[in-house]
Design an enzyme around this catalytic site. Structure first.
Site, PDB file in Angstrom:
ATOM      1  N   HIS A 143     -68.346 -31.226 -21.661  1.00 49.73           N
ATOM      2  CA  HIS A 143     -68.515 -30.376 -20.480  1.00 49.73           C
ATOM      3  C   HIS A 143     -69.835 -30.628 -19.773  1.00 49.73           C
ATOM      4  O   HIS A 143     -70.250 -29.859 -18.923  1.00 49.73           O
ATOM      5  CB  HIS A 143     -68.430 -28.901 -20.854  1.00 49.73           C
ATOM      6  CG  HIS A 143     -67.233 -28.535 -21.678  1.00 49.73           C
ATOM      7  ND1 HIS A 143     -67.230 -28.593 -23.057  1.00 49.73           N
ATOM      8  CD2 HIS A 143     -65.991 -28.130 -21.317  1.00 49.73           C
ATOM      9  CE1 HIS A 143     -66.052 -28.227 -23.514  1.00 49.73           C
ATOM     10  NE2 HIS A 143     -65.274 -27.941 -22.482  1.00 49.73           N
TER      11      HIS A 143
ATOM     12  N   ASP B 237     -82.900 -50.067 -63.154  1.00 52.81           N
ATOM     13  CA  ASP B 237     -82.026 -50.979 -63.878  1.00 52.81           C
ATOM     14  C   ASP B 237     -82.465 -52.441 -63.772  1.00 52.81           C
ATOM     15  O   ASP B 237     -81.759 -53.282 -63.225  1.00 52.81           O
ATOM     16  CB  ASP B 237     -80.581 -50.813 -63.394  1.00 52.81           C
ATOM     17  CG  ASP B 237     -79.574 -51.357 -64.400  1.00 52.81           C
ATOM     18  OD1 ASP B 237     -79.948 -52.251 -65.182  1.00 52.81           O
ATOM     19  OD2 ASP B 237     -78.424 -50.897 -64.404  1.00 52.81           O
TER      20      ASP B 237
ATOM     21  N   HIS C 171     -79.932 -55.020 -65.608  1.00 51.87           N
ATOM     22  CA  HIS C 171     -78.747 -55.704 -65.076  1.00 51.87           C
ATOM     23  C   HIS C 171     -79.128 -57.032 -64.423  1.00 51.87           C
ATOM     24  O   HIS C 171     -78.302 -57.928 -64.297  1.00 51.87           O
ATOM     25  CB  HIS C 171     -78.014 -54.826 -64.063  1.00 51.87           C
ATOM     26  CG  HIS C 171     -78.524 -54.943 -62.650  1.00 51.87           C
ATOM     27  ND1 HIS C 171     -79.777 -54.525 -62.276  1.00 51.87           N
ATOM     28  CD2 HIS C 171     -77.962 -55.460 -61.532  1.00 51.87           C
ATOM     29  CE1 HIS C 171     -79.946 -54.767 -60.983  1.00 51.87           C
ATOM     30  NE2 HIS C 171     -78.866 -55.337 -60.504  1.00 51.87           N
TER      31      HIS C 171
ATOM     32  N   HIS D 112     -77.304 -60.970 -61.926  1.00 48.81           N
ATOM     33  CA  HIS D 112     -77.862 -61.818 -60.872  1.00 48.81           C
ATOM     34  C   HIS D 112     -78.316 -63.190 -61.351  1.00 48.81           C
ATOM     35  O   HIS D 112     -79.084 -63.855 -60.663  1.00 48.81           O
ATOM     36  CB  HIS D 112     -79.026 -61.096 -60.185  1.00 48.81           C
ATOM     37  CG  HIS D 112     -78.599 -59.817 -59.530  1.00 48.81           C
ATOM     38  ND1 HIS D 112     -77.576 -59.757 -58.621  1.00 48.81           N
ATOM     39  CD2 HIS D 112     -79.060 -58.545 -59.661  1.00 48.81           C
ATOM     40  CE1 HIS D 112     -77.423 -58.494 -58.225  1.00 48.81           C
ATOM     41  NE2 HIS D 112     -78.301 -57.749 -58.842  1.00 48.81           N
TER      42      HIS D 112
ATOM     43  N   ASP E 165     -73.610 -56.867 -56.837  1.00 52.01           N
ATOM     44  CA  ASP E 165     -73.893 -55.453 -57.094  1.00 52.01           C
ATOM     45  C   ASP E 165     -72.758 -54.546 -56.628  1.00 52.01           C
ATOM     46  O   ASP E 165     -72.288 -53.683 -57.358  1.00 52.01           O
ATOM     47  CB  ASP E 165     -75.184 -55.030 -56.368  1.00 52.01           C
ATOM     48  CG  ASP E 165     -76.423 -55.472 -57.130  1.00 52.01           C
ATOM     49  OD1 ASP E 165     -76.400 -55.476 -58.366  1.00 52.01           O
ATOM     50  OD2 ASP E 165     -77.426 -55.802 -56.468  1.00 52.01           O
TER      51      ASP E 165
END
Ligand code: FES
Ligand code: FE2
Lengths: 455, 183
Positions: A111, A213, A216, A221, A363
């Site tokens: 509006h 982490d 990991h 990786h 990931d």
């Protein structure tokens, strides 16, 4: 303003025992717990909304989310920054559809109500249809968040009127944050643009991965590391001289070798650059921090911001339901860096931690599967193991926070979920315990930078 | 309201001959087949030493916004690679430890709307195309990436090599968890 869900007194402590070191998987998948997170965590936390460098001029704006609430972040003519809901008070339509830009007005498509860059109602289409008693313009602006504050370039906002100041919220974590935000004169900036992607995973998996982490990395990786560095594997972890540090749910895991993350970026020029400025960094931040910076490290700010100091990816995990988040990524660099170093870093980050990055690709796959397996009702009731390093807490003279020895550890993750639990259960934010008792007493100890929010 | 700086493509030039158009159309089809088949050794042979492979991240902005999101190479991008950097990315697959690539993703690249034009440089041609890249993984994961490309291909003996590619994906938020694909 106090936003609460009606009539539910859940006992969230049933979902974890952090002294024992386990979590119940329903916190990663249950729709009701997720709704409660939006109320208790996202509607009450200090949330990252912008970096000052994204809004250099008056009228610059960007849109983002605080939890699932869409907001506009806008630079004001006086240099301050305002944050308000991206929703018109008339019928609720969204008033801004761009990710970013510069404007004098936000005009609603429905509006034609028009708001200035501070969110104030300035005009309406066919205004004569409103009698004087119909509308108080002052009360019909875009809803402002309760508080906005900044720390060394990062702008945060919260819907909570009460509760800690941003400085208190970050607490002793500022000692660590300064390694990212204040390692050179001039502070930091974000490279232009933001890459967003959707991952079918619970938002906490992203945060906890970056908060602690390290474990990991060498496995998940391996391929990423070798591809960026001519086949070389991850440098070995020195469990004696690497740490987890947790402060009020924020966390930084790090080695002290000084080069690991820089190595992973795979850009020798960037490595040389940091070696050049390291002596200055030592004068500025002390020997310890100049050795931590650049090491294999990762960090998160509670609840949903993460970064890799040295690799320079900076990111936010935006919740979009229990099994989905939107990942927003930026590249953070020092303003004073030469352009070629900024370009090298930008390219390096895109090759490692963009959606097509040699690290990032693996990931998303993991987090998404950790989440969606919980569609199974039996699976969902199984506990997850968070006990790694549970007895390795130490007192450290230099390092603030709750410190654990050994980078391979679940300590920061436990710290994060402890804060999650504290917030989910706290009726009053002021009543939440400090974990640990703060050591720093004022901003001066973290190196004060004047001119916050100055144009 | 005609301004759309975000997706502007270069002015069109003189169309290439039927023969050249056919040869380059076949070239981009062959390239797509190599990508579908994960024949990256073959693909890399189709890339020029001075390659620029660029896929910018495009924010949603108002039409009046003058920010150059396409040509500014200092901004965030999914890809902003030279040949060495492409090879680095590919070497991840050679490590034997790219766990998420095993089982393999199933790819199909559909390349359409191919137009071939002459450029100022002798032996270099501009090729416009659209792509629909479909991925399917594991049990029922799937996604579609759709957009357009503007390439420069160079004659190299009997074949052509890709010198420059600009990819404009039509997503704002990448509606996929990753981009283990070349477009
Ligand atoms: S909904 Fe915005 S003007 Fe009516
Ligand atoms: Fe990772």
């Amino acid at each position: 303003m106090r936003i609460e869900r009606m009539g539910r007194e859940p006992e969230f402590s049933q979902y974890m025992d952090l002294k024992e070191g386990w979590l119940d998987r329903r916190i990663f998948s249950d729709a009701e717990i997720y709704e409660e997170e939006l109320y208790r965590i996202f509607a009450r936390s200090w949330l990252f909304v912008a970096h000052e460098s994204q809004l250099p001029k008056a009228g610059d704006f960007l849109t983002t989310h605080m939890g699932e609430d869409g907001v506009i972040v806008a630079r004001q003519p006086d240099g301050s920054i305002k944050v308000f809901l991206n929703s018109c008070p008339h019928r609720g339509n969204k008033v801004c559809f761009a990710d970013a830009g510069n404007t004098r007005r936000f005009v609603c498509n429905y509006h034609g109500w028009a708001f200035d860059t501070g969110g104030e109602l300035k005009g309406m289409h066919e205004e004569y249809c409103y009698d004087e008693i119909d509308i108080d313009r002052k009360k019909n602006g875009l809803k402002q968040v309760a508080r906005v504050a900044g720390y060394k370039g990062l702008v945060f906002a919260t819907f909570a009127e009460d509760g800690p100041s941003l400085d208190a919220w970050l607490g002793d974590f500022r000692w660590y944050l300064d390694m990212l935000l204040d390692n050179e004169d001039g502070g930091t900036e974000l490279i232009g643009g933001c890459i967003k992607s959707v991952i079918n995973a619970n938002w906490k998996f992203g945060v906890e991965n970056f908060i602690g982490d390290a474990y990991h990395a060498g496995w998940t990786h391996d391929s990423g590391c070798r591809s960026m560095n001519n086949g070389e594997p991850f440098p070995p972890v020195d469990m004696e001289n690497s740490y987890h540090a947790s402060v009020n749910g924020h966390g930084w895991e790090f080695g002290t070798e000084g080069v690991g993350d820089l190595f992973l970026l795979g850009r020798p020029k960037v490595m040389e650059y940091y070696e050049r400025i390291r002596p200055k960094m030592a004068q500025r931040l002390g020997e310890m921090r100049s050795q931590i910076f650049g090491s294999v490290a990762s960090a998160s700010i509670f609840p949903n911001v993460s970064f890799l100091p040295g690799i320079s990816t900076f990111r936010q995990w935006q919740p979009k339901g229990p099994m989905e988040f939107e990942l927003k990524t930026w590249v953070i660099v020092n303003k004073s860096m030469p352009d070629d170093i900024k370009d090298e870093i930008t390219k390096g980050v895109m090759q490692t931690f963009g959606p097509g990055g040699t690290f990032e690709m693996d990931d998303g796959e993991n987090w998404s599967n950790c989440t969606t397996v919980n569609r199974g009702v039996v699976t969902r009731h199984e506990r997850l193991h968070y006990r790694c390093g549970i007895s390795r807490q130490i007192e450290h003279d230099t390092l603030p926070g709750i410190v654990y020895r050994g980078q391979y550890n679940d300590a920061n993750q436990r710290g994060f979920y402890q804060r999650w639990l504290d917030m989910m259960e706290a009726d009053k934010l002021d009543a939440m315990p400090e974990r640990p008792e703060p050591r720093l007493t004022g901003v001066s100890e973290t190196r004060d930078v004047p001119g916050l929010f100055a144009l | 309201m005609t301004k759309n700086a975000t997706f502007e493509r270069p002015q069109t030039g003189q169309s290439a001959s039927l023969e050249l158009t056919h040869a380059l159309t076949q070239t981009v089809y062959r390239e797509a087949r190599m990508l579908d088949d994960e024949n990256y050794v073959g693909w890399v042979k189709m890339l020029a030493d001075d390659l620029l492979y660029h896929m910018p991240g495009i924010e949603t902005r108002y039409r009046r916004d003058k920010t150059d999101q396409v040509n500014d190479l200092t901004r965030m991008a999914y890809y902003n690679d030279n040949l060495e950097e492409i090879k680095k990315r590919l070497s991840r697959l050679e490590t034997g430890t790219a766990w998420s690539e095993d089982p393999a993703t199933r790819y199909t690249h559909i390349i359409t709307n191919v137009e071939v034009e002459m450029t100022e440089k002798e032996g270099e041609y501009q090729v416009f195309s659209n792509f629909y890249a479909y991925r399917n993984r594991n049990e029922r994961e799937e996604d579609s990436l759709i957009g357009n490309r503007v390439d420069i291909w160079r004659e190299a003996g009997a074949a052509f090599q890709l010198v420059k590619r600009r990819i404009i994906l039509k997503h704002n938020v990448l509606l996929s968890k990753n981009l283990n694909i070349f477009l």
